[in-house]
Design a protein around this motif. Structure first.
Motif, mmCIF file in Angstrom:
data_model
loop_
_atom_site.group_PDB
_atom_site.id
_atom_site.type_symbol
_atom_site.label_atom_id
_atom_site.label_comp_id
_atom_site.label_asym_id
_atom_site.label_seq_id
_atom_site.Cartn_x
_atom_site.Cartn_y
_atom_site.Cartn_z
ATOM 1 N N UNK A 348 -4.714 12.800 -0.394
ATOM 2 C CA UNK A 348 -3.649 13.153 0.716
ATOM 3 C C UNK A 348 -2.956 11.972 1.357
ATOM 4 N N UNK A 349 -3.816 10.918 1.467
ATOM 5 C CA UNK A 349 -3.380 9.681 2.177
ATOM 6 C C UNK A 349 -2.555 8.763 1.051
ATOM 7 N N UNK A 350 -2.309 9.262 -0.041
ATOM 8 C CA UNK A 350 -1.710 8.541 -1.115
ATOM 9 C C UNK A 350 -0.734 9.634 -1.736
ATOM 10 N N UNK A 351 0.220 10.043 -1.142
ATOM 11 C CA UNK A 351 1.025 11.024 -1.689
ATOM 12 C C UNK A 351 2.080 10.749 -2.958
ATOM 13 N N UNK A 352 1.933 9.434 -3.070
ATOM 14 C CA UNK A 352 2.867 8.941 -4.459
ATOM 15 C C UNK A 352 1.682 9.068 -5.703
ATOM 16 N N UNK A 353 0.694 9.179 -5.343
ATOM 17 C CA UNK A 353 -0.522 9.560 -6.279
ATOM 18 C C UNK A 353 -0.769 11.004 -6.810
ATOM 19 N N UNK A 354 -0.765 11.650 -5.472
ATOM 20 C CA UNK A 354 -1.108 13.046 -5.636
ATOM 21 C C UNK A 354 -0.162 13.915 -6.146
ATOM 22 N N UNK A 355 1.307 13.428 -6.184
ATOM 23 C CA UNK A 355 2.413 14.079 -6.780
ATOM 24 C C UNK A 355 2.327 13.987 -8.431
ATOM 25 N N UNK A 356 1.530 12.951 -8.881
ATOM 26 C CA UNK A 356 1.178 12.854 -10.396
ATOM 27 C C UNK A 356 0.435 13.947 -10.915
ATOM 28 N N UNK A 357 -0.331 14.588 -10.054
ATOM 29 C CA UNK A 357 -1.136 15.780 -10.665
ATOM 30 C C UNK A 357 -0.360 16.962 -10.959
ATOM 31 N N UNK A 358 -0.369 17.192 -12.200
ATOM 32 C CA UNK A 358 0.344 18.598 -12.610
ATOM 33 C C UNK A 358 1.385 18.152 -13.141
ATOM 34 N N UNK A 359 2.271 17.023 -12.882
ATOM 35 C CA UNK A 359 3.208 16.431 -13.473
ATOM 36 C C UNK A 359 3.613 16.418 -15.111
#
Length: 590
Positions: A348-359
């Protein structure tokens, strides 16, 4: 781990006949003979002595070596060397400045060379500082204290990893007595005296007292620290971060103190926190990312739950960057570190990484699954073929972390059911800058990493079209380092869940072209400069930039490749533009 097949030398530690040390020749940068030659070449003006080692041991912060000369030796080159070489029997070196320098050089080279140790409870690859460690433990015992090896040296020994540094924790001795026990034999540095840490100069050994820590603020440095020599080993273990780091080894008694089950957790590859005090330091949470990657661990459920409640935002960027750096440089696989972020919620502290999940990705090109999975596999492939140079490896590793961050906002579903992410590399550069700004303020890192992110698709396009040298020159100018871009390309290609390929065609094509053009690791430099225009009689002005830009474009296109042909091109360009002064035309263009 296997024992060395062809040891260069075998050593026996004085007073410990049960211990045998064999130098692993395959891993050592210098053999014994090479070291002796190094010392002689460096400090005795090129004279090379051929000696047989009779005894070898560490003493008093330096080293004493007792050797017998062979009857034959090479001619000496000067008087000073002659005096030394003419001595017969045992050579006793005076404690001169040159010899002190030799000691330092010796220790800096040899203390990190792995040795195979047998005859101890912990069997594995250790180094020459082991003898220093044993000596300090004896001295602490003679003064009435009890010494343990703690932390990484114990963990790494159990894993069979070479130990480079030893941390000794002394119990039952007040600070003044501990200092007295050590400084009588070794040169010490008391930079950590205020909280009970003594550093040995020229050795990878630290000696400390157990300490108590009391949190005084929200930051990871906001602690009141006080040494406590009366603390029990069991209580000291509770103050550590993870159980795998909370084991204590007594090298004199050959016993392991492990009240929290760290050895079992290490065997089962579990990362478990030591106590409820764990969350007092948010850096411990992020360290878990690195430990999981470097030692291939999985967080225990209760540890993952505890870390999910920790706020790591107070951490300084330098501390955060150091954890990412160590993970990218030293982990055999990096995906366990990313999995740790996901399982603990630290993503959650790295939203750019988190958004890749499920893409989603097109399964034809990416059968491995979503962008997160692809990135993790890319990083594992990178770790398998990591560049030798650490600066290069860090740059390429960070570029791979960021290379597909633009896909979540560019992914589209086509009418034919296919999935695409047009121009995702452009957005990946933008999101990559945002991610990097969360872990570092270094503009140099940005300048080195982001061009690789922006142009990471170009090698595929160059290879498919078999583009000309001009296209490779332009890519070199844009990306900056084609060798690292090829490394990113190879890891990207291997990030599909298939068997890894050491030779990826797209990367190989780029390397071959860059090598041919001598642009492997740097941008092309403009050959035509403002001084060349002034030499042709032009007065500096706004037109200079347009003219020089056009010349550089022609250079990248291959119209010229050296200064002489560049001046010829420049003259023709100015003639076409009718930019040369009349007197210059007469003087320069005849």
């Amino acid at each position: 781990m296997t024992e060395p097949q062809n040891p260069t030398a075998v050593f026996k530690i004085e007073n410990h006949a049960d211990i045998v040390i064999e130098l692993d020749a395959a891993r050592a940068p210098l053999t014994v003979a090479n070291f002796l030659q190094y010392v002689d070449d460096e400090f005795y003006d090129g004279t090379v002595f051929h000696r047989v080692i009779e005894n070898f041991m560490i003493q008093g912060g330096g080293f004493d070596r007792r050797m017998k000369e062979k009857s034959t030796r090479e001619p000496v080159k000067n008087e000073a060397a002659n005096k030394v070489s003419n001595r017969k029997g045992t050579i006793a070196m005076a404690r001169t400045q040159a010899v002190d320098s030799a000691r330092r050089s010796f220790l800096s080279i040899w203390r990190t060379i792995p040795f195979w140790i047998t005859g101890r409870g912990i069997t594995g690859m250790l180094c020459l500082d082991w003898e220093v460690t044993l000596d300090i433990c004896r001295r602490i015992r003679e003064h009435g204290g009890h010494a343990y090896l703690v932390g990484g040296s114990v963990r790494d020994s159990l894993l069979g990893i070479p130990v480079k540094d030893f941390d000794i924790e002394a119990y039952g001795l007040p600070p003044e007595e501990l200092i007295s026990a050590v400084k009588n034999a070794y040169r010490i540095d008391l930079v950590g005296k205020s909280f009970g840490v003594i550093k040995l100069k020229h050795h990878g050994v630290d000696v400390s007292l157990p300490r108590r820590e009391r949190k005084t603020g929200v930051g990871h440095r906001d602690f009141m620290i006080a040494s406590d020599h009366a603390m029990s080993p069991e209580e000291a273990c509770l103050r550590r971060d993870f159980t795998v780091n909370a084991m204590m080894y007594d090298p004199l008694a050959d016993t392991l103190t492990d009240p929290l089950g760290g050895a079992k957790d290490l065997e089962q590859r579990i990362l478990r926190h030591c106590s409820h005090q764990f969350d007092e330091d948010p850096l411990r949470a992020l360290r878990g990312m690195r430990f999981c990657a470097v030692f291939l661990l999985t967080p225990a459920p209760e540890t993952a739950k505890l870390i999910s409640s920790i706020d790591i935002s107070p951490l300084t960027k330098s501390r955060v960057f150091d954890e990412w750096r160590k993970m990218l440089l030293y982990a055999p696989k990096i995906s366990p570190g990313l999995d740790f972020l996901k399982v603990t919620g630290l993503d959650r502290f790295y939203p750019e990484l988190k958004k890749m999940q499920g893409c989603p990705q097109d399964p034809i090109y990416h059968p491995e699954g979503d962008v997160w999975t692809h990135t993790a596999l890319c990083l594992d492939a990178f770790a398998a073929f990591r560049p030798d140079n650490e600066a290069d490896a860090l740059t390429a590793g960070l570029a791979l972390v960021c290379h597909d961050m633009g896909k979540p906002e560019t992914t589209v579903f086509k009418e034919n059911g296919r999935i695409g992410s047009p121009r995702h590399e452009v957005y990946s550069e933008i999101r990559g800058r945002e991610f990097l700004s969360r872990i570092t303020d270094s503009e140099q890192v940005m300048r080195q990493v982001l061009p690789l992110v922006r142009w990471h698709m170009s090698p595929y396009q160059l290879y498919a079209a078999k583009n000309s040298a001009a296209a490779v020159r332009r890519l070199a100018y844009r990306a900056g380092n084609l060798k690292l871009l090829a490394a990113v390309t190879a890891a990207d290609h291997n990030g599909r869940g298939e068997p890894l390929r050491a030779d990826v065609p797209e990367a190989r094509y780029l390397i071959d072209m860059a090598t041919q053009l001598e642009l492997l690791d740097h941008r092309p430099v403009p050959l035509m400069m403002g001084r060349h225009l002034m030499e042709l009689g032009l007065v500096p002005g706004p037109q200079f930039k347009d003219i020089l830009d056009e010349c550089f474009d022609a250079q990248l296109n291959g119209d010229f490749g050296d200064t002489e042909s560049g001046i010829h091109y420049l003259k023709n360009l100015l003639r076409r533009k009718k930019s040369l002064p009349k007197e210059s035309k007469e003087a320069k263009l005849k």
